[in-house]
Design a protein around this motif. Structure first.
Motif, PDB file in Angstrom:
ATOM      1  N   ILE A 287       0.842  -1.209   0.000  1.00 35.43           N
ATOM      2  CA  ILE A 287       0.000   0.000   0.000  1.00 35.43           C
ATOM      3  C   ILE A 287       0.869   1.249   0.000  1.00 35.43           C
ATOM      4  CG2 ILE A 287      -1.670   1.336   1.331  1.00 35.43           C
ATOM      5  CD1 ILE A 287      -2.881  -1.283   2.300  1.00 35.43           C
ATOM      6  N   LEU A 288       1.852   1.280   0.892  1.00 37.31           N
ATOM      7  CA  LEU A 288       2.698   2.465   0.996  1.00 37.31           C
ATOM      8  C   LEU A 288       3.606   2.629  -0.217  1.00 37.31           C
ATOM      9  CD1 LEU A 288       3.687   2.590   4.781  1.00 37.31           C
ATOM     10  CD2 LEU A 288       1.721   3.539   3.597  1.00 37.31           C
ATOM     11  N   ASN A 289       4.091   1.526  -0.769  1.00 38.96           N
ATOM     12  CA  ASN A 289       4.954   1.634  -1.951  1.00 38.96           C
ATOM     13  C   ASN A 289       4.185   2.143  -3.165  1.00 38.96           C
ATOM     14  OD1 ASN A 289       7.239   0.765  -0.600  1.00 38.96           O
ATOM     15  ND2 ASN A 289       6.877  -1.397  -1.066  1.00 38.96           N
ATOM     16  N   LEU A 290       2.910   1.788  -3.266  1.00 43.61           N
ATOM     17  CA  LEU A 290       2.099   2.294  -4.368  1.00 43.61           C
ATOM     18  C   LEU A 290       1.866   3.794  -4.230  1.00 43.61           C
ATOM     19  CD1 LEU A 290      -0.642  -0.420  -4.998  1.00 43.61           C
ATOM     20  CD2 LEU A 290       0.943   0.511  -6.675  1.00 43.61           C
ATOM     21  N   VAL A 291       1.694   4.242  -2.993  1.00 44.07           N
ATOM     22  CA  VAL A 291       1.466   5.663  -2.761  1.00 44.07           C
ATOM     23  C   VAL A 291       2.701   6.481  -3.119  1.00 44.07           C
ATOM     24  CG1 VAL A 291       1.004   7.376  -0.952  1.00 44.07           C
ATOM     25  CG2 VAL A 291      -0.276   5.241  -0.998  1.00 44.07           C
ATOM     26  N   LEU A 292       3.871   5.887  -2.983  1.00 45.50           N
ATOM     27  CA  LEU A 292       5.099   6.602  -3.322  1.00 45.50           C
ATOM     28  C   LEU A 292       5.083   7.103  -4.754  1.00 45.50           C
ATOM     29  CD1 LEU A 292       7.999   4.575  -1.666  1.00 45.50           C
ATOM     30  CD2 LEU A 292       7.439   6.968  -1.269  1.00 45.50           C
ATOM     31  N   GLY A 293       4.607   6.257  -5.675  1.00 48.81           N
ATOM     32  CA  GLY A 293       4.566   6.662  -7.078  1.00 48.81           C
ATOM     33  C   GLY A 293       5.945   7.006  -7.593  1.00 48.81           C
ATOM     34  N   ARG A 294       6.093   8.204  -8.155  1.00 50.15           N
ATOM     35  CA  ARG A 294       7.380   8.637  -8.688  1.00 50.15           C
ATOM     36  C   ARG A 294       8.285   9.246  -7.627  1.00 50.15           C
ATOM     37  NH1 ARG A 294       5.337  11.759 -14.193  1.00 50.15           N
ATOM     38  NH2 ARG A 294       4.297   9.958 -15.177  1.00 50.15           N
ATOM     39  N   SER A 295       7.768   9.442  -6.419  1.00 53.40           N
ATOM     40  CA  SER A 295       8.588  10.017  -5.355  1.00 53.40           C
ATOM     41  C   SER A 295       9.648   9.018  -4.909  1.00 53.40           C
ATOM     42  CB  SER A 295       7.709  10.397  -4.151  1.00 53.40           C
ATOM     43  OG  SER A 295       6.708  11.309  -4.533  1.00 53.40           O
ATOM     44  N   LYS A 296      10.798   9.551  -4.607  1.00 56.98           N
ATOM     45  CA  LYS A 296      11.888   8.700  -4.162  1.00 56.98           C
ATOM     46  C   LYS A 296      11.809   8.395  -2.669  1.00 56.98           C
ATOM     47  CE  LYS A 296      15.107  10.266  -7.733  1.00 56.98           C
ATOM     48  NZ  LYS A 296      16.426  10.878  -8.020  1.00 56.98           N
ATOM     49  N   LYS A 297      11.055   9.202  -1.959  1.00 57.20           N
ATOM     50  CA  LYS A 297      10.951   8.978  -0.522  1.00 57.20           C
ATOM     51  C   LYS A 297       9.604   9.450  -0.005  1.00 57.20           C
ATOM     52  CE  LYS A 297      12.924  13.460   0.795  1.00 57.20           C
ATOM     53  NZ  LYS A 297      13.919  14.167   1.612  1.00 57.20           N
ATOM     54  N   GLY A 298       9.220   8.898   1.118  1.00 58.02           N
ATOM     55  CA  GLY A 298       8.020   9.327   1.819  1.00 58.02           C
ATOM     56  C   GLY A 298       8.352   9.532   3.286  1.00 58.02           C
ATOM     57  N   PHE A 299       7.408  10.069   4.034  1.00 63.49           N
ATOM     58  CA  PHE A 299       7.627  10.349   5.453  1.00 63.49           C
ATOM     59  C   PHE A 299       6.550   9.662   6.283  1.00 63.49           C
ATOM     60  CE2 PHE A 299       9.631  13.818   3.201  1.00 63.49           C
ATOM     61  CZ  PHE A 299      10.824  13.997   3.875  1.00 63.49           C
ATOM     62  N   ILE A 300       6.969   9.021   7.362  1.00 58.57           N
ATOM     63  CA  ILE A 300       6.049   8.461   8.350  1.00 58.57           C
ATOM     64  C   ILE A 300       6.174   9.308   9.612  1.00 58.57           C
ATOM     65  CG2 ILE A 300       5.461   6.470   9.781  1.00 58.57           C
ATOM     66  CD1 ILE A 300       6.529   4.665   7.582  1.00 58.57           C
ATOM     67  N   VAL A 301       5.119  10.041   9.924  1.00 57.09           N
ATOM     68  CA  VAL A 301       5.134  10.953  11.066  1.00 57.09           C
ATOM     69  C   VAL A 301       4.397  10.302  12.230  1.00 57.09           C
ATOM     70  CG1 VAL A 301       4.472  13.231  11.916  1.00 57.09           C
ATOM     71  CG2 VAL A 301       5.240  12.958   9.541  1.00 57.09           C
ATOM     72  N   ASP A 302       5.124  10.107  13.319  1.00 51.80           N
ATOM     73  CA  ASP A 302       4.567   9.491  14.520  1.00 51.80           C
ATOM     74  C   ASP A 302       4.192  10.593  15.499  1.00 51.80           C
ATOM     75  OD1 ASP A 302       3.869   7.999  16.682  1.00 51.80           O
ATOM     76  OD2 ASP A 302       5.803   7.014  16.941  1.00 51.80           O
ATOM     77  N   THR A 303       2.895  10.734  15.796  1.00 50.16           N
ATOM     78  CA  THR A 303       2.417  11.804  16.686  1.00 50.16           C
ATOM     79  C   THR A 303       2.347  11.362  18.141  1.00 50.16           C
ATOM     80  OG1 THR A 303       0.101  11.177  16.348  1.00 50.16           O
ATOM     81  CG2 THR A 303       1.052  12.782  14.818  1.00 50.16           C
ATOM     82  N   TRP A 304       2.719  10.129  18.414  1.00 51.13           N
ATOM     83  CA  TRP A 304       2.620   9.627  19.784  1.00 51.13           C
ATOM     84  C   TRP A 304       3.921   9.793  20.549  1.00 51.13           C
ATOM     85  CZ3 TRP A 304      -1.542   9.406  22.248  1.00 51.13           C
ATOM     86  CH2 TRP A 304      -1.708   8.650  23.405  1.00 51.13           C
ATOM     87  N   GLY A 305       5.043   9.911  19.840  1.00 54.49           N
ATOM     88  CA  GLY A 305       6.328  10.132  20.500  1.00 54.49           C
ATOM     89  C   GLY A 305       7.240   8.936  20.403  1.00 54.49           C
ATOM     90  N   LYS A 306       8.513   9.221  20.275  1.00 60.27           N
ATOM     91  CA  LYS A 306       9.511   8.164  20.122  1.00 60.27           C
ATOM     92  C   LYS A 306       9.551   7.275  21.359  1.00 60.27           C
ATOM     93  CE  LYS A 306      14.298   7.523  18.656  1.00 60.27           C
ATOM     94  NZ  LYS A 306      15.561   8.206  18.272  1.00 60.27           N
ATOM     95  N   GLY A 307       9.517   5.973  21.120  1.00 60.25           N
ATOM     96  CA  GLY A 307       9.582   5.016  22.216  1.00 60.25           C
ATOM     97  C   GLY A 307       8.250   4.671  22.830  1.00 60.25           C
ATOM     98  N   LYS A 308       7.197   5.453  22.510  1.00 55.00           N
ATOM     99  CA  LYS A 308       5.875   5.195  23.090  1.00 55.00           C
ATOM    100  C   LYS A 308       5.051   4.264  22.210  1.00 55.00           C
ATOM    101  CE  LYS A 308       5.453   9.568  25.592  1.00 55.00           C
ATOM    102  NZ  LYS A 308       4.645  10.797  25.770  1.00 55.00           N
ATOM    103  N   SER A 309       5.267   4.343  20.907  1.00 60.41           N
ATOM    104  CA  SER A 309       4.459   3.539  19.992  1.00 60.41           C
ATOM    105  C   SER A 309       5.360   2.690  19.109  1.00 60.41           C
ATOM    106  CB  SER A 309       3.589   4.447  19.121  1.00 60.41           C
ATOM    107  OG  SER A 309       4.402   5.285  18.328  1.00 60.41           O
ATOM    108  N   ASN A 310       4.776   1.666  18.528  1.00 58.26           N
ATOM    109  CA  ASN A 310       5.513   0.843  17.576  1.00 58.26           C
ATOM    110  C   ASN A 310       5.607   1.586  16.252  1.00 58.26           C
ATOM    111  OD1 ASN A 310       5.494  -1.259  19.515  1.00 58.26           O
ATOM    112  ND2 ASN A 310       3.413  -1.769  18.896  1.00 58.26           N
ATOM    113  N   THR A 311       6.621   1.325  15.500  1.00 55.59           N
ATOM    114  CA  THR A 311       6.774   1.978  14.213  1.00 55.59           C
ATOM    115  C   THR A 311       7.254   0.985  13.181  1.00 55.59           C
ATOM    116  OG1 THR A 311       7.740   3.890  13.073  1.00 55.59           O
ATOM    117  CG2 THR A 311       9.189   2.680  14.573  1.00 55.59           C
ATOM    118  N   GLU A 312       7.201   1.382  11.935  1.00 52.90           N
ATOM    119  CA  GLU A 312       7.595   0.518  10.840  1.00 52.90           C
ATOM    120  C   GLU A 312       9.124   0.332  10.828  1.00 52.90           C
ATOM    121  OE1 GLU A 312       3.727   2.420  10.135  1.00 52.90           O
ATOM    122  OE2 GLU A 312       5.699   3.114  10.784  1.00 52.90           O
TER     123      GLU A 312
END
Length: 570
Positions: A287-312
């Motif tokens: 799903i995320l790779n399809l959204v990238l399209g022609r972009s070379k990079k994307g951003f995953i923004v975690d609003t819960w805080g580092k160490g508090k939530s699981n991340t990719e």
């Protein structure tokens, strides 16, 4: 259950209404008749120009009882009602029996949780309904506008002329769409931009589309908090959606939230689940790779805080950069409500010194939550607008801070969201359809004691509204609506540009028109707004008059020129 069973004293004369925070009624108690209905508390002196109280039971946040004693015998008392609109009012009752009857009735009626017994299900409007709110913002149409770039009075972006949304269909052949009554109906695919601006004729053909409508969640089995209709990349199958949902907390797989003019997409989800032995989900990655399209990079923004939530994991999401933008040191939505309660407690404290009041304001942490929410939203908006990169926003369950950020991003970037109808559509799409638990979050408010509130209580939506207020104060002419007193903003001038707010602490303002509305007299604000409205109305009249005079002057000039030409000819 019958309401009559809960109402022990439906009518009572000689009740005193006191306002501990008097504004227009300077310390004057009102004596009148108290009536309790199934949904309202009414008190009226039945006199002209007297104060009258109409209070919805569900607006009551806390009921406090203070009995009056005489020779160790209760002889009535004062019932203090602390309301969710931040008002505090008191009812003085002379007799013990009625005192206990009224207080117990109000406690029971304000605590009803069965939605079918609430006032909206009994309300019968006495006017003609112009629009049906249940069908006003259909997900198919709203997302078609979102993707095509067509808004309220807007036009389609030239970069998205061929963007389309497809309904589920087994047929892939082209078809004439001139007779289709709805742009996303009956399994047909239709160019959303052309449909919304009326540009499709009977000979139009179906184009390849990037997105599609899925009804995989029609019975809410895939995700209990998502809507029945969702927009997903066309190349993603329903089977992949189910797999991605099993990888995310609460089944909240990545879904489309907004598509910017430059084609960059904003998506939201919940955090990945922490399950031993399961470190990746190929369907989620797809799903995320399809959204990238022609972009070379994307951003995953975690609003819960580092160490508090699981991340990719970086290994499986190598093209996605992780960004931590916590809105505050909150461990649960209840922490936001705790901060809000401290804020209101400070606002209601009128007897302390300025230094102590400012210290309590800072100690509440509320303005820090507002600042961090705006900061996170600006970061996401910059990624979309300036980097042109897709962004995935998630927190823990994706029900609170995630929705604040994705909503504010759209208000910053999309001028349509700064209109009345656009804001309504945004709230429908990003809060109601996105499954924000309004009932549990706002069952209790700031006046309910901390030990009584449950952990699912919060003030998330109030925080979102405060952030809108901050944007409004910095761009007062860019919003069609007015968050101060009246609904419509007399200073509104459509602004198609992105609005970049200042996120410096000094730029924040306390929303005094809300938090201090029962503490500080707001009549001066009302007077100023009325004067502004008169000036704007007068300016429009003068502009119209000036245009007429210019037209008359032009016509007279043409007549003079014609007469002079005729004189020269003669």
């Amino acid at each position: 259950m019958e309401f009559a069973d809960l109402i022990k004293t439906p009518k009572l004369d000689g009740v005193f209404l006191h306002d501990p925070q008097p504004l227009q009624h300077a310390n004057a108690a009102t004596v009148g008749t108290l009536c309790i209905t199934g949904h309202h508390l009414l008190l009226s002196a039945r006199q002209e120009n007297s104060q009258e109280l109409w209070l919805l039971h569900k607006d009551i946040d806390c009921v406090e009882k203070k009995p009056s004693m005489s020779q160790n015998v209760v002889v009535g008392g004062i019932i203090t009602l602390k309301c969710k609109d931040l008002r505090i009012i008191s009812l003085e009752i002379k007799y013990a029996k009625e005192f206990f009857n009224v207080s117990s009735s109000l406690e029971a009626l304000s605590a009803i949780q069965n939605a079918e017994l609430l006032y909206p299900f009994f309300y019968r409007p006495m006017y003609s309904i112009l629009e049906d709110g249940y069908t006003m913002f259909r997900p198919e149409l709203e997302f078609a506008k979102l993707i095509s770039g067509v808004g309220m009075g807007g036009v389609s972006s030239p970069n998205v002329a061929n963007i389309t949304i497809c309904m589920p269909s087994t047929s892939t052949s082209t078809s004439s769409v001139g007779s289709i009554p709805h742009p996303l109906q009956n399994g047909y695919a239709l160019d959303a931009a052309a449909a919304l601006v009326g540009g499709i004729g009977s000979g139009a053909t179906v184009l390849a589309c990037e997105w599609r409508v899925t009804n995989i969640n029609k019975d809410f089995s895939v995700c209990a908090t998502y809507g029945a209709t969702l927009i997903v990349p066309k190349a993603i199958t329903d089977e992949q959606i189910v797999l991605s949902a099993s990888f995310r907390d609460g089944g909240r797989f990545p879904v489309l939230s907004y598509r910017h003019d430059n084609g960059a997409t904003l998506m939201r989800s919940s955090q990945p689940l922490s399950i031993q032995g399961i470190k990746r989900c190929r369907a989620d990655e797809a799903i995320l790779n399809l959204v990238l399209g022609r972009s070379k990079k994307g951003f995953i923004v975690d609003t819960w805080g580092k160490g508090k939530s699981n991340t990719e994991t970086d290994l499986h999401y190598s093209q996605w950069k992780k960004v931590n933008r916590s809105i505050g040191n909150v461990s649960s939505p209840a922490s936001i409500l705790d901060s809000f309660a401290k804020l209101i407690e400070a606002c209601n404290e009128t007897g302390c010194s300025t230094d102590k009041w400012l210290s309590r304001l800072e100690g509440s942490g509320w303005l820090s939550l507002v600042l961090n929410s705006l900061n996170a939203s600006c970061v996401v908006a910059q990624c979309l607008d300036q980097e042109g990169s897709p962004v995935l926003v998630h927190g823990a369950k994706g029900l609170d801070s995630t929705l604040i950020v994705t909503s504010l991003v759209q208000i910053i970037l999309n001028p349509d969201c700064r209109t009345v109808r656009g804001l309504q559509a945004l709230i429908e799409r990003e809060w109601i359809q996105a499954g924000h638990p309004f009932a549990s979050r706002h069952r209790y408010s700031c006046y309910t004691p901390h030990q009584t509130r449950n952990k699912t209580s919060g003030a998330t939506f109030v925080l979102f509204l405060d952030c809108i207020y901050q944007l409004f104060t910095q761009f007062p002419c860019s919003f069609e609506f007015n968050v101060l007193q009246t609904l419509l903003n007399p200073l509104y001038e459509p602004n198609a540009n992105v609005i970049w707010p200042s996120v410096a602490p000094i730029s924040l303002e306390l929303w005094s028109e809300l938090y201090l509305r029962w503490v500080i007299d707001q009549r001066s604000v009302t007077t100023v707004m009325s004067q502004v409205q008169e000036l704007v109305t007068r300016e429009k009249e003068l502009r119209t008059q000036a245009l007429k005079l210019r037209k008359q002057a032009l016509e007279l000039g043409q007549e003079v020129s014609a007469l002079m030409n005729n004189a020269d000819t003669a």
